[in-house]
Every structure is written in C-alpha cells, then in structure tokens.
Design a protein around this motif. Structure first.
Motif, mmCIF file in Angstrom:
data_model
loop_
_atom_site.group_PDB
_atom_site.id
_atom_site.type_symbol
_atom_site.label_atom_id
_atom_site.label_comp_id
_atom_site.label_asym_id
_atom_site.label_seq_id
_atom_site.Cartn_x
_atom_site.Cartn_y
_atom_site.Cartn_z
ATOM 1 N N GLU A 41 0.797 -1.242 0.065
ATOM 2 C CA GLU A 41 0.029 -0.025 -0.042
ATOM 3 C C GLU A 41 0.847 1.225 0.051
ATOM 4 O O GLU A 41 1.985 1.466 0.833
ATOM 5 N N ILE A 42 0.752 2.068 -0.938
ATOM 6 C CA ILE A 42 1.412 3.406 -1.047
ATOM 7 C C ILE A 42 0.512 4.512 -0.478
ATOM 8 O O ILE A 42 -0.617 4.798 -1.236
ATOM 9 N N GLU A 43 1.029 5.320 0.333
ATOM 10 C CA GLU A 43 0.020 6.565 0.741
ATOM 11 C C GLU A 43 0.718 7.824 0.398
ATOM 12 O O GLU A 43 2.288 7.848 0.631
ATOM 13 N N ARG A 44 0.247 8.587 -0.496
ATOM 14 C CA ARG A 44 0.867 9.923 -0.826
ATOM 15 C C ARG A 44 0.387 10.903 -0.053
ATOM 16 O O ARG A 44 -0.836 11.271 0.053
ATOM 17 N N GLN A 45 1.191 11.571 0.410
ATOM 18 C CA GLN A 45 1.196 12.617 1.558
ATOM 19 C C GLN A 45 1.300 13.943 0.774
ATOM 20 O O GLN A 45 1.989 14.141 -0.272
ATOM 21 N N ALA A 46 0.498 15.004 1.073
ATOM 22 C CA ALA A 46 0.502 16.336 0.639
ATOM 23 C C ALA A 46 1.935 17.093 0.631
ATOM 24 O O ALA A 46 1.996 17.773 -0.351
ATOM 25 N N ASN A 47 2.836 16.807 1.205
ATOM 26 C CA ASN A 47 4.121 17.393 1.233
ATOM 27 C C ASN A 47 4.990 16.896 0.390
ATOM 28 O O ASN A 47 6.291 16.969 0.333
ATOM 29 N N GLY A 55 3.587 -5.761 4.221
ATOM 30 C CA GLY A 55 3.443 -6.648 5.212
ATOM 31 C C GLY A 55 3.577 -5.696 6.568
ATOM 32 O O GLY A 55 2.705 -4.939 6.712
ATOM 33 N N VAL A 56 4.606 -6.211 7.443
ATOM 34 C CA VAL A 56 4.602 -5.454 8.639
ATOM 35 C C VAL A 56 5.746 -4.425 8.464
ATOM 36 O O VAL A 56 6.244 -3.868 9.575
ATOM 37 N N HIS A 57 6.338 -4.185 7.277
ATOM 38 C CA HIS A 57 7.121 -3.160 7.199
ATOM 39 C C HIS A 57 6.767 -1.816 6.719
ATOM 40 O O HIS A 57 5.909 -1.677 5.971
ATOM 41 N N ARG A 58 7.384 -0.651 7.116
ATOM 42 C CA ARG A 58 7.064 0.754 6.617
ATOM 43 C C ARG A 58 8.306 1.250 6.097
ATOM 44 O O ARG A 58 9.191 1.288 6.717
ATOM 45 N N VAL A 59 8.132 1.944 4.857
ATOM 46 C CA VAL A 59 9.194 2.688 4.287
ATOM 47 C C VAL A 59 8.871 4.141 4.025
ATOM 48 O O VAL A 59 7.693 4.341 3.126
ATOM 49 N N GLN A 60 9.556 4.867 4.061
ATOM 50 C CA GLN A 60 9.429 6.397 3.921
ATOM 51 C C GLN A 60 10.113 6.633 2.583
ATOM 52 O O GLN A 60 11.057 5.986 2.210
ATOM 53 N N GLY A 61 9.375 7.438 1.789
ATOM 54 C CA GLY A 61 9.970 7.763 0.398
ATOM 55 C C GLY A 61 9.387 9.260 -0.002
ATOM 56 O O GLY A 61 8.858 9.975 0.637
ATOM 57 N N THR A 62 9.942 9.421 -1.346
ATOM 58 C CA THR A 62 9.402 10.732 -1.939
ATOM 59 C C THR A 62 8.722 10.582 -3.337
ATOM 60 O O THR A 62 9.040 9.495 -3.823
ATOM 61 N N LEU A 63 8.177 11.299 -3.704
ATOM 62 C CA LEU A 63 7.516 11.598 -4.935
ATOM 63 C C LEU A 63 8.428 12.416 -5.999
ATOM 64 O O LEU A 63 8.658 13.716 -5.636
ATOM 65 N N VAL A 64 8.926 11.933 -6.951
ATOM 66 C CA VAL A 64 10.165 12.761 -7.526
ATOM 67 C C VAL A 64 9.532 12.724 -9.119
ATOM 68 O O VAL A 64 9.044 11.811 -9.884
ATOM 69 N N LYS A 65 9.601 13.998 -9.802
ATOM 70 C CA LYS A 65 9.201 14.323 -11.021
ATOM 71 C C LYS A 65 10.305 13.580 -12.098
ATOM 72 O O LYS A 65 11.551 13.793 -11.696
#
Length: 104
Positions: A41-47, A55-65
C-alpha cells in the motif's frame, strides 16, 4: 526505411507512476509476487512524501518528477501492419531509498 504509426488519444490516456526501491521484495507465497493481487500500500502525502507498507514493514519515500516523461505503448497488429497506441504517460516516480521500519 519503415514507418511506425503511433496513435495518441488524450481522452483515453492514463497516468502511471514508477516505483523505485532499494533492495528486493520477497514473499512466502509459493507463486511468488506474480500470484499476489496486492503486494503493498502506498500513501501519497500532501508534502511530496510517500509511505509504503509491505506486510509488517513501513518505508518512507518521496515523489520525484522524471526529467523526461516515459510513454507506455500497446502494440496493435492490423491488416495494414503494426501500429502502437500510447496507453499511458509516466511523469513521476516514487523513490524509496531508506531502510524499512518494522510496524508491530
């Protein structure tokens, strides 16, 4: 020199997004990732940030043009020859380059 026909219909165009992650995605399923209806599941945040849950893992990332957009082509064979239809345009990618956190 042969010519290739490329069709573009703006109304039928979809936008896709690439996913770039460091490492590999693995599953315990005997069919592998191909047999899975959903792997994350990918959640796109406003910033401009993104969070991917696998699964039980969570990864932070960025949206890049992307510097140059990519086209997803669909091959169509007809009596007159082969043509390609632009099925989607890829303008952005989710970039996950940090190590995952475990969520309990």
């Amino acid at each position: 020199m042969s010519q290739i026909e490329i069709r573009f219909e703006k109304a039928a165009q979809r936008e896709f997004c690439l996913l770039e992650a460091q490492g590999t995605l693995e599953t315990d399923s005997p069919g592998g990732l191909c047999g899975q209806p959903q792997i994350a599941e990918i959640e796109r945040q406003a910033n401009g940030q993104a969070m991917m849950k696998v699964g039980v893992h969570r990864v932070q990332g960025t949206l890049v043009k992307l510097k140059k957009p990519l086209a997803v082509l669909k091959k169509q064979s007809t009596e007159n020859g082969t043509s390609y239809k632009i099925d989607a345009i890829v303008k952005e990618k989710f970039l996950f380059k940090l190590r995952p956190d475990v969520v309990l």
